[in-house]
Design an enzyme around this catalytic site. Structure first.
Site, short mmCIF file in Angstrom:
data_model
loop_
_atom_site.label_atom_id
_atom_site.label_comp_id
_atom_site.label_asym_id
_atom_site.label_seq_id
_atom_site.Cartn_x
_atom_site.Cartn_y
_atom_site.Cartn_z
N SER A 137 0.82 -1.21 0.00
CA SER A 137 0.00 0.00 0.00
C SER A 137 0.85 1.26 0.00
O SER A 137 1.92 1.30 0.64
CB SER A 137 -0.88 -0.01 1.25
N TYR A 161 -1.78 -0.22 10.70
CA TYR A 161 -2.03 -0.87 9.40
C TYR A 161 -0.79 -0.74 8.52
O TYR A 161 -0.29 -1.72 7.95
CB TYR A 161 -3.27 -0.25 8.73
N LYS A 165 1.96 -3.62 6.99
CA LYS A 165 2.32 -3.81 5.56
C LYS A 165 3.83 -3.68 5.38
O LYS A 165 4.46 -4.43 4.62
CB LYS A 165 1.59 -2.79 4.69
P1 NAD Z 1 -11.34 -6.43 1.23
O1 NAD Z 1 -11.56 -6.37 2.71
O2 NAD Z 1 -12.48 -6.14 0.34
O3 NAD Z 1 -10.74 -7.86 0.84
C1 NAD Z 1 -9.94 -8.61 1.73
C2 NAD Z 1 -10.45 -10.04 1.68
O4 NAD Z 1 -9.66 -10.84 2.57
C3 NAD Z 1 -11.91 -10.18 2.13
O5 NAD Z 1 -12.60 -11.01 1.22
C4 NAD Z 1 -11.79 -10.84 3.50
O6 NAD Z 1 -12.93 -11.63 3.80
C5 NAD Z 1 -10.52 -11.66 3.34
N1 NAD Z 1 -9.82 -11.96 4.60
C6 NAD Z 1 -9.55 -11.11 5.61
N2 NAD Z 1 -8.88 -11.75 6.57
C7 NAD Z 1 -8.70 -13.03 6.15
C8 NAD Z 1 -8.07 -14.16 6.71
N3 NAD Z 1 -7.50 -14.11 7.92
N4 NAD Z 1 -8.07 -15.32 6.00
C9 NAD Z 1 -8.68 -15.37 4.79
N5 NAD Z 1 -9.29 -14.33 4.22
C10 NAD Z 1 -9.31 -13.17 4.89
O7 NAD Z 1 -10.12 -5.46 0.92
P2 NAD Z 1 -9.56 -4.95 -0.49
O8 NAD Z 1 -9.86 -3.51 -0.60
O9 NAD Z 1 -9.99 -5.87 -1.56
O10 NAD Z 1 -8.00 -5.08 -0.20
C11 NAD Z 1 -7.26 -6.24 -0.58
C12 NAD Z 1 -5.83 -6.07 -0.13
O11 NAD Z 1 -5.28 -4.88 -0.69
C13 NAD Z 1 -5.65 -5.93 1.39
O12 NAD Z 1 -4.49 -6.64 1.77
C14 NAD Z 1 -5.44 -4.44 1.59
O13 NAD Z 1 -4.67 -4.17 2.74
C15 NAD Z 1 -4.71 -4.07 0.32
N6 NAD Z 1 -4.88 -2.65 -0.07
C16 NAD Z 1 -6.16 -2.15 -0.20
C17 NAD Z 1 -6.32 -0.82 -0.54
C18 NAD Z 1 -7.70 -0.22 -0.65
O14 NAD Z 1 -7.81 1.02 -0.56
N7 NAD Z 1 -8.77 -0.99 -0.84
C19 NAD Z 1 -5.20 -0.01 -0.78
C20 NAD Z 1 -3.93 -0.56 -0.64
C21 NAD Z 1 -3.78 -1.90 -0.28
C1 WQD Z 2 -9.28 10.25 0.30
C2 WQD Z 2 -9.43 11.77 0.47
C3 WQD Z 2 -9.67 12.42 2.77
C4 WQD Z 2 -13.53 10.46 3.41
C5 WQD Z 2 -6.92 5.15 2.39
C6 WQD Z 2 -5.96 4.49 3.34
C7 WQD Z 2 -4.77 3.96 2.57
C8 WQD Z 2 -5.19 3.08 1.41
C9 WQD Z 2 -6.22 3.74 0.56
C10 WQD Z 2 -5.23 0.77 2.11
C11 WQD Z 2 -8.63 12.32 1.65
C12 WQD Z 2 -10.92 12.73 1.99
C13 WQD Z 2 -12.35 10.94 2.87
C14 WQD Z 2 -14.57 11.38 3.71
C15 WQD Z 2 -13.17 13.15 2.89
N1 WQD Z 2 -5.82 1.87 1.88
N2 WQD Z 2 -12.18 12.26 2.62
N3 WQD Z 2 -14.35 12.70 3.43
O1 WQD Z 2 -7.00 8.12 3.30
O2 WQD Z 2 -6.17 8.57 0.95
O3 WQD Z 2 -6.29 6.27 1.79
O4 WQD Z 2 -7.31 4.21 1.38
O5 WQD Z 2 -4.05 0.51 2.00
O6 WQD Z 2 -4.01 3.27 3.50
O7 WQD Z 2 -5.54 5.44 4.31
O8 WQD Z 2 -8.38 7.43 1.27
O9 WQD Z 2 -10.72 7.59 0.59
O10 WQD Z 2 -10.16 7.75 3.05
O11 WQD Z 2 -9.54 9.63 1.55
O12 WQD Z 2 -13.03 14.35 2.68
O13 WQD Z 2 -15.65 11.01 4.23
O14 WQD Z 2 -10.80 12.04 0.77
O15 WQD Z 2 -9.39 13.42 3.72
O16 WQD Z 2 -8.20 13.61 1.29
P1 WQD Z 2 -6.91 7.71 1.90
P2 WQD Z 2 -9.78 8.02 1.64
#
Ligand code: NAD
Ligand code: WQD
Length: 354
Positions: A137, A161, A165
């Site tokens: 991430s 978090y 990572k």
């Molecule tokens: P999500 O929560 O929709 O998907 C995660 C999946 O993992 C879910 O289906 C959940 O049921 C499953 N899961 C959780 N714990 C588990 C366990 N112990 N064993 C088996 N399955 C398990 O999240 P997402 O948005 O699809 O994110 C996927 C990955 O990408 C995550 O590792 C997250 O940290 C990373 N990521 C997400 C974002 C984002 O903004 N969505 C950004 C950067 C990184």
């Molecule tokens: C985006 C922008 C907020 C909500 C997050 C995680 C990051 C990664 C991606 C997993 C910012 C603004 C938000 C709201 C708002 N996830 N905002 N009102 O924080 O950039 O990233 O998701 O790895 O780790 O931190 O995403 O969508 O929360 O915010 O004004 O109700 O929207 O301040 O500028 P963020 P976000």
């Protein structure tokens, strides 16, 4: 074509990536405990990939289970191998991802994200499967010094978090260094994944009140919530609201497919790549684009900044282009159109329909 284990494949990014990988010809085995997802997402993936019942059983197998269950992983790898369908590579999405929750429950985050990944890697190693794509991430960069952010920027997580990572990335480095000719690893640092498949059949469905801008704004537009709070109008940006690099989830899924192809074709290596568009959009630019795409108003009020937010986070995506030949194909208007198609067709997410 490869046989792939997809952990967390029922989740938001996992489900879209499963579809793209099936369309690329790979066979998948999904392991998910459904703690933040539903099997229905995978049924819809199967339908979108036009798999009939027979081919679905062969090409998209689903197993309910936890990545921390070492015996369960042993069974999964052994059963696949003895059926003549050994796992070639793993795409590891399973994990917990809510920043605020990680501050309140650090033990759970370290357990699922670090212990779970360590358990998975241990099982992979034991079964001779050493090709991995890992969901990292951009949160690792904390408050970035320079934007756009290259992969060489310093790693300075600012919440549990992000620390979990960063710890997994470190573990992957140590593992690759211990057996440099064996491990093929890609750490993909996602920026802000949003949008949905254009069919409106799969999309993001957060439990409870969404933490993130896109799902919250979509729920306001569809009438589930009254108004959006914009966190801060005094950031040093063009309109005073925070700027992020939003990436269409299908572009992100295609990035995984490209990373896998690269790992499977090239000698053993550890790749660390940003997956982002390189374009920043402010909160208000996003809100206005979403209003245009949906034809709905998104009422909002500007409130105080949210703790832990950075002003601007934008990827330098040059390395992914150079190493994978991958770059984003979809822009903010596509993201809003597809995100709205999903939200409008499923106002209450997957719980709307059976
Ligand atoms: P999500 O929560 O929709 O998907 C995660 C999946 O993992 C879910 O289906 C959940 O049921 C499953 N899961 C959780 N714990 C588990 C366990 N112990 N064993 C088996 N399955 C398990 O999240 P997402 O948005 O699809 O994110 C996927 C990955 O990408 C995550 O590792 C997250 O940290 C990373 N990521 C997400 C974002 C984002 O903004 N969505 C950004 C950067 C990184
Ligand atoms: C985006 C922008 C907020 C909500 C997050 C995680 C990051 C990664 C991606 C997993 C910012 C603004 C938000 C709201 C708002 N996830 N905002 N009102 O924080 O950039 O990233 O998701 O790895 O780790 O931190 O995403 O969508 O929360 O915010 O004004 O109700 O929207 O301040 O500028 P963020 P976000």
């Amino acid at each position: 074509m490869a046989r792939l284990l997809i952990t967390g494949g029922a989740g938001f990014i996992g489900s879209h990536t499963c579809l793209v990988l099936l369309q690329a010809g790979h066979d998948l085995l999904v392991l998910d405990n459904f703690s933040n997802s539903t099997p229905l997402a995978l049924e819809r993936v199967s339908a979108l990939a036009k798999l009939d019942v027979q081919s679905s059983q062969a090409r998209l197998q689903v197993r309910r289970g936890d990545i921390r269950d070492r015996a369960g992983l042993d069974d999964l790898f052994s059963t696949a191998a003895s059926a003549g369908a050994a796992i070639d590579a793993v795409v590891h999405f399973a994990g917990l991802k809510a920043v605020g929750e990680s501050v309140r429950e650090p033990l759970r985050y370290w357990d699922v994200n670090l212990t779970g990944s360590r358990c998975l890697l241990d099982a992979m190693n034991a079964h001779g499967c050493r090709t991995l794509v890992f969901s990292s991430s951009a949160t690792l960069y904390g408050y970035p010094k320079d934007v756009p952010i290259p992969e060489t920027a310093s790693i300075q997580p600012i919440n549990p978090y992000g620390h979990s990572k960063a710890a997994v990335e470190q573990l992957l480095h140590d593992l690759a260094a211990s057996a440099p000719n064996q491990w093929r690893i890609a750490c993909l640092r996602y920026f802000n994944p949003v949008g949905a498949h254009p069919s409106g059949k799969i999309g993001e469905d957060p439990l409870g009140t969404p933490n993130n801008l896109f799902p919250f704004m979509s729920q306001v537009a569809v009438g589930r919530r009254k108004s959006l709070q914009v966190f801060g109008g005094d950031w040093p940006t063009s309109d005073g609201t925070g700027v992020r690099d939003y990436i269409h989830v299908i572009d992100l899924a295609e990035g995984h497919s490209a990373a896998l192809n690269c790992l499977l074709a090239e000698p053993a290596q550890l790749l660390t790549l940003n997956l982002g568009s390189g374009q920043g959009a402010s909160v208000l630019e996003v809100v206005h684009a979403f209003e245009r795409a949906s034809g709905r108003q998104v009422p909002y009020e500007v409130v105080a900044r949210r703790d832990g937010d950075a002003a601007i986070t934008v990827a330098d995506p040059a390395m992914a282009l150079q190493r994978l030949g991958w770059k984003t194909q979809r822009g903010l208007d596509d993201i809003c159109r597809d995100g709205w198609t999903w939200q409008a067709a499923n106002p209450a997410g997957y719980s709307d329909q059976g």
